[in-house]
Enzyme design. Structure first.
Site, mmCIF file in Angstrom:
data_model
loop_
_atom_site.group_PDB
_atom_site.id
_atom_site.type_symbol
_atom_site.label_atom_id
_atom_site.label_comp_id
_atom_site.label_asym_id
_atom_site.label_seq_id
_atom_site.Cartn_x
_atom_site.Cartn_y
_atom_site.Cartn_z
ATOM 1 N N ASP A 1 0.864 -1.185 0.000
ATOM 2 C CA ASP A 1 0.000 0.000 0.000
ATOM 3 C C ASP A 1 0.901 1.235 0.000
ATOM 4 O O ASP A 1 2.116 1.109 0.150
ATOM 5 C CB ASP A 1 -0.852 -0.054 1.285
ATOM 6 C CG ASP A 1 -2.012 0.915 1.236
ATOM 7 O OD1 ASP A 1 -2.204 1.578 0.210
ATOM 8 O OD2 ASP A 1 -2.742 0.990 2.244
ATOM 9 N N GLU B 1 2.584 5.168 -3.830
ATOM 10 C CA GLU B 1 2.567 6.214 -4.892
ATOM 11 C C GLU B 1 3.883 6.966 -4.995
ATOM 12 O O GLU B 1 4.239 7.351 -6.107
ATOM 13 C CB GLU B 1 1.407 7.179 -4.617
ATOM 14 C CG GLU B 1 0.040 6.544 -4.731
ATOM 15 C CD GLU B 1 -0.316 5.652 -3.532
ATOM 16 O OE1 GLU B 1 0.278 5.859 -2.463
ATOM 17 O OE2 GLU B 1 -1.166 4.773 -3.694
ATOM 18 N N ASP C 1 -8.988 3.915 -1.657
ATOM 19 C CA ASP C 1 -9.868 4.231 -0.531
ATOM 20 C C ASP C 1 -11.192 4.833 -0.980
ATOM 21 O O ASP C 1 -11.409 6.042 -0.902
ATOM 22 C CB ASP C 1 -9.143 5.195 0.415
ATOM 23 C CG ASP C 1 -7.858 4.573 0.937
ATOM 24 O OD1 ASP C 1 -7.676 3.364 0.737
ATOM 25 O OD2 ASP C 1 -7.062 5.300 1.540
#
Lengths: 979, 546
Positions: A538, A541, A614
């Site tokens: 996770d 980015e 999300d």
């Protein structure tokens, strides 16, 4: 997976208020995008606009194989700056156009493609370029119907089919590669222009041929807008290399629809951002970002970026891949209903565009995935149901959740642990206070054939008692600050953190060693895990709470001296790639890894699954999640899903049930929830909701053979696992914009998940073909027509999902509910034969051990089932099972082209006693007189009269149920149903 | 390989005894074929269908009710009976039949094909009996403790009843006393009312009353502010300890830092700072300490304000008025006030006032009032005070009795201490458990708390609200007493009010075994208590002997 900043009570706050738009740049807040859009505005306002770029005809040099050439390119506004053009045609007809500055002050980033591409593509052996007066051209293709033209002045690259323009690069003269310059050479007493106020898209004053630099101003504008520094919110980007952006227009003069360029929360058929009545005001952005409570309808960038775009018409499908890793904005327009334009504005990088000639969607998928790789064939268990939550708080909690699933007899394959398993968010390191016995816990889960997935994020807590951080520091493999020497420090879950630079080859073996479950002596490794533990990547980015746009400063330095801005969109993929390799390296021979990623790029499909981040527990997010999964699928990355239930918020039971209806038809199927939400595992629901969800989950498990077979196909052909209408029926215009119903692989299953509150009915579009579509649950036969398709209305009460079998399909299922998918491996099959309007059907089934790579050595079973009329006039049907693997060994599995197939391989032998227990035939014209195995044995059967597949009217189809033919699923056989 | 050969699957040939596989003993009688000539048929148990007897347990689901496949997984949602000879028989769902795993519930291994799962019933049975024995032993010992709880409840009943009776007596005595005193006060009042009224017109008295009112108002406002400050402090403490620094909300960070400075608290959650400035925290605190105010002489301190102001406000002003007269002696007659009053009047009215005053004084002298002395007012106020005290004591006695009556009524109330009063013993008993960074405590029937180990604020996790409130749980059933809910604890930052559910079972000690926060701010304590150790029933004992 999660929120930062405010933890709002969602029920009370409209979604639009939660998204922090001020955290992320719009085009007008981004210097290079402003410049790019201003360029486009000047071009459209000037009737005499002409690209300053031209090819120097005298410089053309053909390669020895004739399939590529290089040439010098000049820009009339900067005669002293040199560019080179490299155009090549691959052996599958894909055209690659590269342009870079030559002998510049610095190098433009040119490595994006090397991370995205599977291998260096092979250049065609047949194609030959012809050099003419005005340009270079090449004709190729089986029917010599494809032509690529490179015009000299101005530079323009056109792909044509049958003389019709398909893709035109620099059609509108927006190609511009800002060359490197020094600050001094351009300053000359002229002040740099500060960032204009928000909302000012285009500089009105910048008209053609005005101001101090007439030679360049008509093209580049008068202002040096944000060339050397740029401030956004409280962050100043020092931009030490100055302007280096890349603008290119790529038009599709004969294609009215464009799809792709995920990830955006929008429709599949991309709405316009330019032109009159543009649907959106801001261009689509690709800049991987952790967007808190993102909007369900927007062009803002999200967690991943795939700069791959389809252009589609009833005549042909083409596509382009723009291999750029930097912040990119894309304007889309439809000057007419039958044409499309796109304008790509990137912060840095070379021009490296791949043009895929199609002409069908299937061709495009083959061409694109040949380049960037097909989706990896996942472990079979990974297609089961994943139960996640931020967080299951202890070993006992995990065990209790598992126990509750089993008590309620609800199938589940995977339990997940989010960040709170780790001590102070030092990933790998268990919080022993709550997880005193991690390996025992994982083994308790694995005892039921299940798996655990544990999160490992890329931010490393900066503390020397954390071996992972300590070793990374010692190895000198952390991302550096703009000075290129100091380790960068930022904030994330773990507080003060550092990030490994996975672009540094020195990090690779080290990262792989961390996941070893056996002690590595001095070297720390994750002995408190198992070889079957899946990994969740996770925040890659990367998400950095105190960074610009919640990410890394663009001036940070990676391996090779590249700035973060050059490769930002690729960063997440590298982490995913290495983790996937690390998971594989745990055993010898390796097992198929399962690694979920949030951030991704072109090529990420090779490394595992993704999810849409999300999302919110709203109906809008549920609906757009379906579209986003489809968009990902057509961009080569099939193993995709959205958080079932919505990450934020507390869905009411109706919404949760519908969301499971969406989830069971997602390639990746996981329920997940934010830490502030109420628990919502299916066993907590009251009746009737619990029973409905149990039935839905059982349907997913019954259909696992269909999903796995679809994944095999995707892994070999690149065809998506879930397919929107335009992919399956590329000529049916009515389906081009459909993105709320889709097909599951090549199975013939058509589904429309219900995503509307209070729905009791749904309308479903049946494609334009003379075909019958059977309701999966009640066998009702609907008819479509080849002229205009058909819209039908079906009941869609809470327990119902509109699901249809296209006539002509055979669906293999396993109907026995089990606790987890590995426990189904010896269960018998049911075959649903849905006869087509002409009385035939076919289907496929692929099986292997589901967890190793032995399939690449021929350890698998790939069958074809067919139903055909024994003779042309016969009203009976012969249903047979054939060995597809033996027919097409080279096309059977991914990554290897087998030359032969041994049908008695060990896996096939292992499941030799797995049988077909039931065959259901829909749409027979009349009651059979006999049903026999071709060897003569009479079978038991029942027949319920109904309409025949060939009838013109609708109605409940006739149903023949053949009772337990006891035929081996691995065997060749045929059954004769005699009229 | 010849395709035909593949058709010959090694499917199990089912002997007739296998038709009964998975059938429970109470249904065996219904699994017999009906013979018609040579054909043997069988009816699905719901009567919906008649099938061949050979179709029973042939691994193909024929009956809609699933009853034709008791021994296979062919029919979903049916049950498989394991005989478990040597142990006790049990059911498993059909989903677990022939799934490759040996079910612990089927120690005879009958859920999987022969040879897959060993028959471990002998061992399992022994272990089971051992376990039952141990459980029973625990129950037995526990129930002995429990019986002391019952006895305690009986004692409590007696004690409360006695105390209530004696309270009643006391109340009636006190009631009489109050009546007597009230009568006295009324009479005194009527006697002296006129005189008192006259005295009360004294400007000094009036001014005192005004001061009193003002002081009372100030005190009220002061208290309000103190409460607000405490409340704000709590909110900020919660924010400080509960906020997630990773959310990077600058407004939150500012607020936390501001509060830490104001309240002289150490700086937390700042990893970077901890490393660099380990000493900074201490110096902050000492600075805060040295900043104490220097008070002027006679000015009350905060503590005095808190503790002495009430006393001051409770002053009997009327009594004081009389005492004042005595204190100042003769001049302290109404006239002295009148004489001195001129000092307070504006100059312009002084001449008129002096004329009026002289006139008034002469009248007063004429009436003999100005000189006369009386003690009646003092008597009245003393009597009133006595009456007030007596009334207060009466109320206390009544309240005490009410409390005891309530305790008595709860004693055998199923919603409180249970039908046998077995929980009474535990009311107010506090048990705790360390978990993570906290000690979790629950004082039964009162409140649950979270106490940080590393310093900081203790939070209430809720007050006792009720027993198991789940739907379908019968009040007074064993399941009802297996859970207690404590609700309305301190509110979580941006979350709900904290709450606790006790998940209780029989054990020799009153103890918290574990604590889990399954949802944010919702806790589950696993608790053992002898109060749940019911005496062994005949069937429990039989279980042991199996």
């Amino acid at each position: 997976m999660r929120a930062f900043r405010s933890l709002l009570v969602l029920a009370a706050v409209p979604a639009a208020l939660a998204f922090k738009s001020q955290d992320f740049k719009t085009c007008s807040q981004s210097g290079f995008c402003r410049r790019g859009r201003a360029l486009s505005a000047r071009a459209s306002e000037s009737p005499s606009w002409r690209s300053p770029y031209s090819v120097d005809a005298s410089s053309i040099a053909l390669s020895s194989d004739q399939a590529s050439f290089i040439a010098a390119v000049k820009s009339s506004i900067y005669p002293d700056v040199k560019f080179s053009l490299d155009v090549r045609i691959h052996d599958d007809g894909v055209v690659r156009v590269r342009m870079d500055e030559v002998d510049g002050l610095r190098k433009h980033y040119d490595e994006a493609a090397s991370w995205a591409l599977l291998d260096e593509p092979k250049v065609s052996q047949q194609v030959q370029w012809k050099v003419g007066k005005d340009g270079v051209s090449a004709v190729y293709g089986a029917k010599k119907d494809v032509e690529v033209k490179v015009a000299f002045e101005p530079l323009k690259v056109t792909l044509l089919r049958n003389g019709k323009e398909q893709v035109v690069l620099n059609n509108r003269g927006l190609l511009h590669m800002e060359h490197f310059r020094t600050k001094e050479s351009v300053a000359k007493g002229k002040e740099g222009i500060a960032v204009p106020e928000e909302g000012l898209d285009i500089d009105d004053d910048a008209q053609v041929v005005l101001g101090a630099h007439p030679r360049t101003a008509w093209f580049e504008g008068e202002q040096e807008d944000s060339w050397w520094e740029e401030t956004f919110n409280s962050f100043t980007d020092p931009k030490p290399r100055g302007p280096e952006s890349l603008s290119v227009d790529i038009d599709f003069p004969n294609h009215g629809h464009v799809y792709g360029i995920p990830q955006h929360a929008t429709r599949l058929d991309l709405p316009t951002t330019t032109g009159e009545n543009a649907h959106y005001s801001d261009p689509y952005r690709l800049y991987n970002a952790d967007v808190f409570e993102y909007l369900a309808d927007s062009t803002t960038s999200l967690y991943g970026s795939i700069p791959f775009m389809h252009a589609h018409s009833a005549d042909s499908t083409v596509a382009i891949f723009n291999a750029v890793g930097s912040d990119t904005f894309i304007d889309i327009g439809h000057p007419t209903a039958k044409s499309s334009t796109s304008h790509w504005i990137s912060e840095t990088g070379i021009l490296d565009v791949f043009i895929f000639p199609g002409p069908t969607p299937a061709d495009v998928f083959a061409q694109y995935t040949r380049l960037t790789g097909t989706p990896a064939l996942p472990a079979h268990w990974a297609l089961g149901y994943h139960q996640c939550r931020w967080n299951y708080v202890s070993s006992d909690d995990v065990r209790t959740v598992q126990k509750r699933f089993d008590e309620e007899d609800i199938p589940v394959d995977v339990f997940w642990l989010d960040i709170e398993y780790s001590e102070e968010h030092k990933y790998f390191i268990w919080d022993r206070k709550h997880f005193p016995d991690p390996v025992d816990m994982i083994k308790d889960v694995e005892a039921i054939g299940r798996h655990m997935v544990v999160i490992v994020d890329p931010h490393l807590k900066r503390t020397n008692d954390y071996p992972v951080y300590k070793q990374a520091t010692e190895l000198g493999i952390l991302v550096k600050k703009g000075d290129g020497t100091t380790d960068y420090e930022g904030w994330c879950w773990s507080g003060s953190s550092a990030w490994v630079d996975f672009f540094n080859p020195g990090s690779w073996d080290w990262w792989k060693s961390l996941f070893k479950t056996e002690s590595q002596g001095e070297q720390w490794s994750w002995v408190d895990s198992t070889v079957d533990t899946g990994i969740w990547n996770d925040m890659n980015e990367p998400s950095i709470f105190n960074g610009p746009e919640i990410s890394m400063p663009r001036e940070n330095i990676h391996y090779g001296g590249w700035e973060h801005r050059d490769l930002h969109n690729i960063n997440g993929m590298l982490f995913h790639n290495l983790t996937s390799q690390a998971a594989m390296a745990r055993t010898d021979p390796p097992k198929r890894p399962f690694v979920l990623t949030r951030s991704f790029y072109a090529g990420s499909q090779r490394f595992g699954a993704m999810w849409t981040g999300d999302n919110l527990g709203t109906w809008e997010h549920m609906a757009v999640g379906v579209k986003m999964v489809l968009a990902n699928n057509i961009a080569g990355f099939s193993f995709a899903g959205s958080d079932v239930g919505g990450f934020f918020g507390n869905p009411e039971p109706e919404m949760l049930v519908r969301w499971y209806g969406v989830g069971i038809f997602s390639p990746f199927f996981r329920a997940h929830a934010h830490i502030d939400t109420k628990r919502r595992e299916p066993f907590l629901l009251d009746e009737p909701y619990k029973g409905i969800v149990r039935d839905m989950l059982r349907l997913r498990y019954a259909m696992l053979p269909v999903w796995y077979t679809a994944f095999r196909e995707a892994s070999v052909t690149g065809l998506p696992v879930v397919r929107p209408h335009f992919v399956v029926f590329p000529q049916d215009e009515n389906g081009f914009s459909l993105d709320d119903q889709f097909f599951v692989g090549g199975s013939g299953l058509l589904v429309k998940p219900v995503t509307r509150k209070g729905a009791t009915e749904e309308t479903v579009y049946l494609p334009a073909e003379d075909q019958v579509y059977y309701d999966y649950f009640n066998d009702y036969a609907y008819r479509s027509t080849s002229s205009k398709g058909k819209e039908i209305t079906v009941s869609a009460e809470l327990h119902q999902i509109p699901l249809f079998i296209r006539g002509g399909s055979i669906i293999p299922t396993r109907e026995r509910p089990r606790r987890s998918s590995p426990l189904m491996k010896r269960d018998p099959f049911t075959l649903r034969v849905a006869l087509s309007s002409d009385g035939s059907a076919r289907g496929e089934l692929y099986l292997d051990d589901g967890e190793t790579f032995s399939h690449q050595q021929g350890q698998f079973v790939w069958r074809e089932f067919a139903a055909e009329k024994p003779t042309k006039k016969s009203k009976g049907v012969r249903i047979s099972s054939r060995d597809l693997a033996a027919q097409k060994p080279a096309e059977a599995v991914d990554h290897v082209a087998l030359t032969t197939y041994d049908s008695s391989n060990a896996f096939a032998k292992d499941i030799a006693d797995v049988r077909v227990e039931k065959i259901v035939v829909l749409g027979l014209p009349a009651k059979p007189s006999s049903v026999t195995i071709e060897s003569g044995k009479e079978l038991r059967w029942t027949y319920t009269p109904g309409v025949a597949s060939s009838d013109k009217k609708g109605g409940t189809a006739s149903v023949l149920v053949i009772r337990d033919p006891k035929l081996a699923i691995t065997g060749d056989w045929s059954i004769l149903v005699q009229a | 390989m010849h395709p035909w050969l593949l058709l010959l699957l090694p499917l199990h040939v089912l002997a007739s005894k296998d038709r009964l596989l998975g059938v429970s003993p109470d249904l065996v009688a219904r699994y017999v074929p009906t013979k018609k000539g040579s054909a043997e048929t069988w009816q699905c148990l719901d009567g919906s269908k008649t099938i061949d007897w050979s179709s029973v347990n042939d691994d193909y689901c024929d009956c809609t009710d699933g009853t034709d496949e008791p021994g296979t997984s062919a029919c979903p949602d049916s049950r498989f009976y394991c005989v478990n000879a040597g142990h006790i028989g049990s059911y498993i769902p059909s989903t677990r039949v022939r799934d490759g795993l040996c079910e612990p519930e089927c120690c005879d291994g009958s859920d999987e094909p022969e040879g897959v799962c060993p028959n471990v019933c002998k061992q399992v049975g022994e272990e089971y009996r051992e376990r039952v024995k141990a459980e029973n032993k625990l129950r037995k010992t526990g129930s002995k403790i429990r019986s002391t709880y019952l006895a305690f409840a009986q004692k409590e009943k007696k004690r409360l009843e006695e105390e209530i009776a004696s309270s009643a007596q006391e109340i009636s005595a006190r009631e009489k006393e109050v009546a007597r005193l009230r009568d006295l006060v009324e009479r005194t009042e009527s006697l002296s009312a006129a005189a008192l009224e006259e005295k009360k017109s004294s400007p000094l008295y009036q001014s005192l009353i005004t001061h009193h009112a003002a002081l009372k108002s100030l005190q009220r406002e002061h208290k309000k502010h103190l409460e607000r400050e405490t409340a704000l402090g709590e909110i900020l403490d919660q924010l400080r300890t509960g906020y997630n620094p990773n959310y990077q909300d600058m407004a939150v960070l500012e607020a936390v830092r501001g509060w830490e400075q104001l309240a002289g608290l150490p700086h937390i959650n700042d990893v970077g700072k901890e490393d660099e400035n380990p000493d900074e925290l201490g110096s902050d605190e000492s600075e805060a300490a040295s900043e104490e105010e220097q008070l002027e002489e006679g000015i009350w301190s905060t503590e005095q304000l808190e503790h002495q102001l009430d006393d001051l406000l409770a002053t009997d002003y009327e009594g004081l008025l009389i005492e004042h007269d005595k204190h100042v002696g003769a001049p302290a007659s109404p006239t002295s006030i009148l004489f001195n009053l001129s000092a307070y009047l504006p100059d312009a009215v002084v001449p008129q006032y002096e004329a009026l005053r002289d006139q008034l004084v002469s009248w007063l002298e004429l009436l003999g009032l100005a000189q006369s002395k009386t003690d009646t007012a003092a008597d009245t106020s003393k009597a009133q005070k006595t009456l007030g005290d007596a009334e207060h004591n009466l109320n206390l006695a009544r309240r005490e009795k009410e409390d005891k009556e309530r305790e008595l009524s709860r004693l055998f109330d199923p919603e409180w201490y249970g039908p046998d009063g077995e929980w009474k013993k535990l009311a107010g008993t506090c048990i705790e458990k360390e978990s993570g960074d906290y000690v979790y405590e629950v004082c039964l029937f009162d409140e649950a708390r979270q106490k940080p180990l590393k310093g900081g604020q203790t939070f209430s996790l809720g007050k006792f609200a009720e027993w198991n409130n789940a739907e379908g749980i019968e009040k007074g059933s064993p399941a009802y007493y297996s859970k207690q809910h404590y609700t309305r604890g301190a509110k979580c930052w941006n979350g709900p009010q904290r709450s606790v559910t006790l998940d209780m079972s029989c054990g020799l000690e009153n103890a918290v075994l574990s604590v889990a926060e399954l949802e944010k701010c919702e806790y589950e304590f696993k608790v053992t208590t002898p109060a749940l150790c019911l005496p062994l029933s005949a069937s429990d004992i039989k279980r042991e002997e199996l």
